[in-house]
Design an enzyme around this catalytic site. Structure first.
Site, PDB file in Angstrom:
ATOM      1  N   LYS A 182       0.822  -1.217   0.000  1.00 31.06           N
ATOM      2  CA  LYS A 182       0.000   0.000   0.000  1.00 31.06           C
ATOM      3  C   LYS A 182       0.856   1.267   0.000  1.00 31.06           C
ATOM      4  CE  LYS A 182      -2.229   2.790   2.721  1.00 31.06           C
ATOM      5  NZ  LYS A 182      -2.144   3.970   1.841  1.00 31.06           N
ATOM      6  N   GLY A 235       6.488   5.503   8.063  1.00 33.28           N
ATOM      7  CA  GLY A 235       5.572   6.632   8.176  1.00 33.28           C
ATOM      8  C   GLY A 235       5.751   7.329   9.503  1.00 33.28           C
ATOM      9  N   SER A 236       4.706   7.995   9.938  1.00 30.91           N
ATOM     10  CA  SER A 236       4.817   8.811  11.149  1.00 30.91           C
ATOM     11  C   SER A 236       4.792   7.949  12.411  1.00 30.91           C
ATOM     12  CB  SER A 236       3.662   9.807  11.193  1.00 30.91           C
ATOM     13  OG  SER A 236       2.438   9.098  11.209  1.00 30.91           O
ATOM     14  N   THR A 237       5.353   8.477  13.464  1.00 31.63           N
ATOM     15  CA  THR A 237       5.369   7.778  14.753  1.00 31.63           C
ATOM     16  C   THR A 237       3.943   7.570  15.252  1.00 31.63           C
ATOM     17  OG1 THR A 237       7.567   8.584  15.296  1.00 31.63           O
ATOM     18  CG2 THR A 237       6.155   7.997  17.160  1.00 31.63           C
ATOM     19  N   GLU A 238       3.099   8.577  15.030  1.00 30.73           N
ATOM     20  CA  GLU A 238       1.699   8.492  15.465  1.00 30.73           C
ATOM     21  C   GLU A 238       0.997   7.274  14.836  1.00 30.73           C
ATOM     22  OE1 GLU A 238      -0.133  12.032  14.100  1.00 30.73           O
ATOM     23  OE2 GLU A 238      -2.068  11.547  15.004  1.00 30.73           O
ATOM     24  N   GLY A 240       2.490   4.760  13.398  1.00 29.85           N
ATOM     25  CA  GLY A 240       3.238   3.571  13.822  1.00 29.85           C
ATOM     26  C   GLY A 240       2.630   2.970  15.087  1.00 29.85           C
ATOM     27  N   GLU A 257       9.615   2.041  10.539  1.00 32.92           N
ATOM     28  CA  GLU A 257      10.583   3.113  10.230  1.00 32.92           C
ATOM     29  C   GLU A 257       9.817   4.416  10.390  1.00 32.92           C
ATOM     30  OE1 GLU A 257      13.736   2.851   9.523  1.00 32.92           O
ATOM     31  OE2 GLU A 257      13.930   0.703   9.171  1.00 32.92           O
ATOM     32  N   CYS A 291      12.860  11.900   6.398  1.00 37.12           N
ATOM     33  CA  CYS A 291      12.809  11.429   7.784  1.00 37.12           C
ATOM     34  C   CYS A 291      14.070  11.797   8.553  1.00 37.12           C
ATOM     35  CB  CYS A 291      12.581   9.926   7.810  1.00 37.12           C
ATOM     36  SG  CYS A 291      13.775   9.017   6.846  1.00 37.12           S
ATOM     37  N   GLU A 388       7.972  16.481  15.265  1.00 30.78           N
ATOM     38  CA  GLU A 388       8.453  16.474  13.884  1.00 30.78           C
ATOM     39  C   GLU A 388       7.528  17.365  13.046  1.00 30.78           C
ATOM     40  OE1 GLU A 388       7.746  12.936  11.505  1.00 30.78           O
ATOM     41  OE2 GLU A 388       9.778  13.066  10.719  1.00 30.78           O
TER      42      GLU A 388
HETATM   43  P1  NAD Z   1       1.674   8.623   7.674  1.00 27.63           P
HETATM   44  O1  NAD Z   1       2.065   7.866   8.895  1.00 27.63           O
HETATM   45  O2  NAD Z   1       0.547   9.556   7.763  1.00 27.63           O
HETATM   46  O3  NAD Z   1       1.321   7.611   6.479  1.00 27.63           O
HETATM   47  C1  NAD Z   1       2.223   6.642   6.030  1.00 27.63           C
HETATM   48  C2  NAD Z   1       1.449   5.508   5.367  1.00 27.63           C
HETATM   49  O4  NAD Z   1       0.600   4.899   6.344  1.00 27.63           O
HETATM   50  C3  NAD Z   1       0.523   5.952   4.238  1.00 27.63           C
HETATM   51  O5  NAD Z   1       0.517   4.958   3.233  1.00 27.63           O
HETATM   52  C4  NAD Z   1      -0.840   6.016   4.913  1.00 27.63           C
HETATM   53  O6  NAD Z   1      -1.919   5.838   4.031  1.00 27.63           O
HETATM   54  C5  NAD Z   1      -0.736   4.848   5.879  1.00 27.63           C
HETATM   55  N1  NAD Z   1      -1.615   4.944   7.044  1.00 27.63           N
HETATM   56  C6  NAD Z   1      -2.146   6.050   7.631  1.00 27.63           C
HETATM   57  N2  NAD Z   1      -2.932   5.702   8.660  1.00 27.63           N
HETATM   58  C7  NAD Z   1      -2.896   4.348   8.747  1.00 27.63           C
HETATM   59  C8  NAD Z   1      -3.480   3.400   9.626  1.00 27.63           C
HETATM   60  N3  NAD Z   1      -4.286   3.761  10.628  1.00 27.63           N
HETATM   61  N4  NAD Z   1      -3.206   2.092   9.442  1.00 27.63           N
HETATM   62  C9  NAD Z   1      -2.375   1.693   8.447  1.00 27.63           C
HETATM   63  N5  NAD Z   1      -1.814   2.548   7.573  1.00 27.63           N
HETATM   64  C10 NAD Z   1      -2.050   3.866   7.732  1.00 27.63           C
HETATM   65  O7  NAD Z   1       3.008   9.339   7.211  1.00 27.63           O
HETATM   66  P2  NAD Z   1       3.178  10.365   6.027  1.00 27.63           P
HETATM   67  O8  NAD Z   1       2.681  11.679   6.471  1.00 27.63           O
HETATM   68  O9  NAD Z   1       2.656   9.761   4.784  1.00 27.63           O
HETATM   69  O10 NAD Z   1       4.793  10.379   5.898  1.00 27.63           O
HETATM   70  C11 NAD Z   1       5.604  11.180   6.655  1.00 27.63           C
HETATM   71  C12 NAD Z   1       6.165  10.424   7.846  1.00 27.63           C
HETATM   72  O11 NAD Z   1       6.933   9.308   7.411  1.00 27.63           O
HETATM   73  C13 NAD Z   1       7.129  11.275   8.645  1.00 27.63           C
HETATM   74  O12 NAD Z   1       6.874  11.085  10.009  1.00 27.63           O
HETATM   75  C14 NAD Z   1       8.500  10.732   8.279  1.00 27.63           C
HETATM   76  O13 NAD Z   1       9.505  10.945   9.238  1.00 27.63           O
HETATM   77  C15 NAD Z   1       8.188   9.276   8.112  1.00 27.63           C
HETATM   78  N6  NAD Z   1       9.215   8.594   7.313  1.00 27.63           N
HETATM   79  C16 NAD Z   1      10.088   7.766   7.956  1.00 27.63           C
HETATM   80  C17 NAD Z   1      11.104   7.128   7.240  1.00 27.63           C
HETATM   81  C18 NAD Z   1      12.103   6.218   7.921  1.00 27.63           C
HETATM   82  O14 NAD Z   1      12.775   5.475   7.226  1.00 27.63           O
HETATM   83  N7  NAD Z   1      12.210   6.236   9.227  1.00 27.63           N
HETATM   84  C19 NAD Z   1      11.210   7.331   5.847  1.00 27.63           C
HETATM   85  C20 NAD Z   1      10.301   8.179   5.230  1.00 27.63           C
HETATM   86  C21 NAD Z   1       9.295   8.813   5.978  1.00 27.63           C
END
Ligand code: NAD
Length: 484
Positions: A182, A235-238, A240, A257, A291, A388
């Site tokens: 996804k 994605g985001s810590t929240e 995660g 991550e 990130c 962040e």
């Molecule tokens: P996000 O957490 O909002 O979304 C990331 C993904 O998760 C998207 O595909 C989204 O559709 C999906 N998602 C959202 N809610 C979900 C849920 N309840 N259940 C399952 N999937 C869900 O993050 P974003 O705003 O798209 O990306 C930015 C974040 O990603 C930043 O916090 C950044 O630091 C982080 N990031 C981390 C790394 C790393 O390697 N550590 C790399 C790139 C980005």
């Protein structure tokens, strides 16, 4: 595959949910719309993935055969590199040159993990156990087997769509799993092309299942699905944390991550030319939507004024623009939502007395462009300092000595990356040990290699990607015993 073919493919995908627009963040125009796949599509994909895993068509293929297919995917990515770059820059607004530069790294993920396909071995143990019914030792031959998780959900964000997709797909395919994939709802375009090429390269039907939809629908359905044995998330810590909660019912294995609030320490013995080039790049590149961006800079008192001036000068020379605009080094924020979020942090800081040395405003043009922003006079309790922002915003604080600098750097719930600029060898080594982050870099920033593990400490993640550790996260260990 032309842009139109990608858009047609996306629009034809079955969906039962809301219509999702894809917006060009540099122009605010709608590129296309597609329908959220909905939870039913996740159920169907999970059933297909499970059946394909059990069929052994991919999971039981000799490693050398999986390796051939992975290398072929890498080759196809190279052949379509320009199309991928165009799709990612259209979809994210990143400068075209930046999108082009990432492509050799992207295809290399598949070649790199092709090499691991034939090396997924356990370890043999020569064991003598205590006898149960006698005093005599019992000779055993024991060993470990490395087996793939059967169905794995891969979920990733918008900030580097094809990079994030490949970083997950290559090791998961090398391990032999079947996948639910996804991409972010904002940026599914390059994933559609990759899906097409993966099948063209010879990955059997049912092994890779692309699901396009929102996080709270498709993403949540994947992470809660009882047949998904493992979820790998970027994605985001929240979010995660939501994924960890959702995975509890079937005790899904999870790797994460997550976000960062990475510190950059500039000591008064630093090579200032290099530090004042890399530290601004380390936050303003891709408009701070990376990130590992170094969003908290700390300058030793003796060079503090020089650091503030140097970083602000670079911020003012950073040309922002749409991907096609000549000489632009950075693009817009991804969405109106992200623009509102970033400006919210800045405005809150202004009203709390932060000094805006440069930037702090949205550009007066179409597109979600925010001028690179340098903030001083920041209180460490402020939200903009602690959370962040994921935008082109940096805070600069002074420190007096090494202990104070390290204490400030480590005073965060995140632990993704940290940097120190110093020419003192002893201090360089001390920084590598004392800074609390999964990736600590001295006299460099934004470094990466396929071979070197990457992952977050503290609330920046669970587990590591890249290198051998990057495939280990897709393998479970079985202990095997034979009594001799
Ligand atoms: P996000 O957490 O909002 O979304 C990331 C993904 O998760 C998207 O595909 C989204 O559709 C999906 N998602 C959202 N809610 C979900 C849920 N309840 N259940 C399952 N999937 C869900 O993050 P974003 O705003 O798209 O990306 C930015 C974040 O990603 C930043 O916090 C950044 O630091 C982080 N990031 C981390 C790394 C790393 O390697 N550590 C790399 C790139 C980005």
């Amino acid at each position: 595959m032309t842009l139109q073919a990608v858009l047609d493919d996306l629009s034809k995908r079955p969906g039962s949910g809301e219509v999702i627009p894809i917006i060009n963040p540099a122009t605010e125009e709608t590129i296309t719309e597609f329908t959220d796949c909905g939870p039913e599509a996740v159920d169907e994909a999970a059933a297909r993935a499970k059946a394909s895993f059990e069929s052994g068509a991919w999971s039981q293929l000799p490693g050398r055969e999986r390796a051939k297919v992975l290398r072929r995917i890498g080759q196809l990515i190279d052949e379509h590199a320009e199309e991928f770059a165009q799709l990612d820059s259209l979809n994210t607004g990143m400068p075209l040159m930046q999108a082009q530069l990432q492509m050799s790294t992207v295809s290399e993920f598949f070649r790199y993990y092709a090499g691991w396909c034939t090396k997924l071995n356990g370890v043999a143990y020569d064991v003598k156990t205590d006898g149960i019914a006698s005093d005599a030792y019992v000779d055993m031959h024991a060993y470990t087997l490395k087996e793939p998780y059967d169905v794995v959900g891969l979920i990733f964000p918008w900030n580097g769509p094809i990079f994030n997709a490949s970083a997950k797909l290559a090791p998961a395919l090398a391990a032999g799993s079947s996948l639910l994939v996804k991409p972010a709802e904002e940026t599914p375009l390059s994933a559609v092309l990759l899906d097409r090429l993966i099948h063209e390269a010879g990955v059997p039907e049912g092994v890779v299942n692309l699901l396009t939809g929102y996080g709270h629908t498709a993403g949540a359905a994947i992470t809660a699905h009882p047949d998904v044995e493992k979820a790998a998330f970027t994605g985001s810590t929240e979010v995660g944390k939501e994924i960890v909660r959702a995975s509890a019912d079937n005790l899904k294995k999870v790797t994460l991550e997550l976000g960062g609030k990475s510190p950059v320490l500039i000591f008064d013995d630093a090579d200032m030319d290099k530090a004042l080039l890399m530290a601004p790049l380390g936050i303003f590149v891709h408009s701070g939507q990376g990130c590992v961006c170094g969003s908290r800079i700390f300058a030793q008192r003796g060079v503090y004024d020089q650091v503030v001036a140097g970083i602000s000068t670079m911020a003012n020379t950073f040309k922002l623009g749409a991907p096609s605009e000549e000489g632009c080094v950075s693009g817009p924020l991804i969405s109106h939502k992200q623009l509102t979020r970033v400006m919210g942090f800045i405005d809150e800081g202004k009203s709390d007395g932060v000094e805006v040395v440069t930037g702090g405003y949205r550009l007066g043009r179409k597109g979600y462009f925010v001028h690179p922003t340098v903030l001083t006079n920041v209180d460490t309790k402020m939200r903009l300092y602690q959370q962040e922002i994921f935008g082109p915003v940096v805070t600069i604080l002074p420190f007096d000595d090494e202990d104070e600098g390290v204490a400030l750097a480590n005073d965060t719930t995140y632990g993704l990356a940290a940097t120190a600029w110093t020419q003192n060898v002893g201090r360089a080594h001390r920084m590598l040990k004392r800074l609390h982050a999964g990736s600590v870099q001295v006299n460099c920033q934004l470094v990466f290699d396929h071979d070197v593990p990457f992952g977050g400490h503290k609330q920046s993640g669970w587990g590591h990607e890249f290198g051998k550790e990057g495939i280990d996260i897709y393998l479970k260990t079985k202990s095997a015993w034979i009594q001799l």
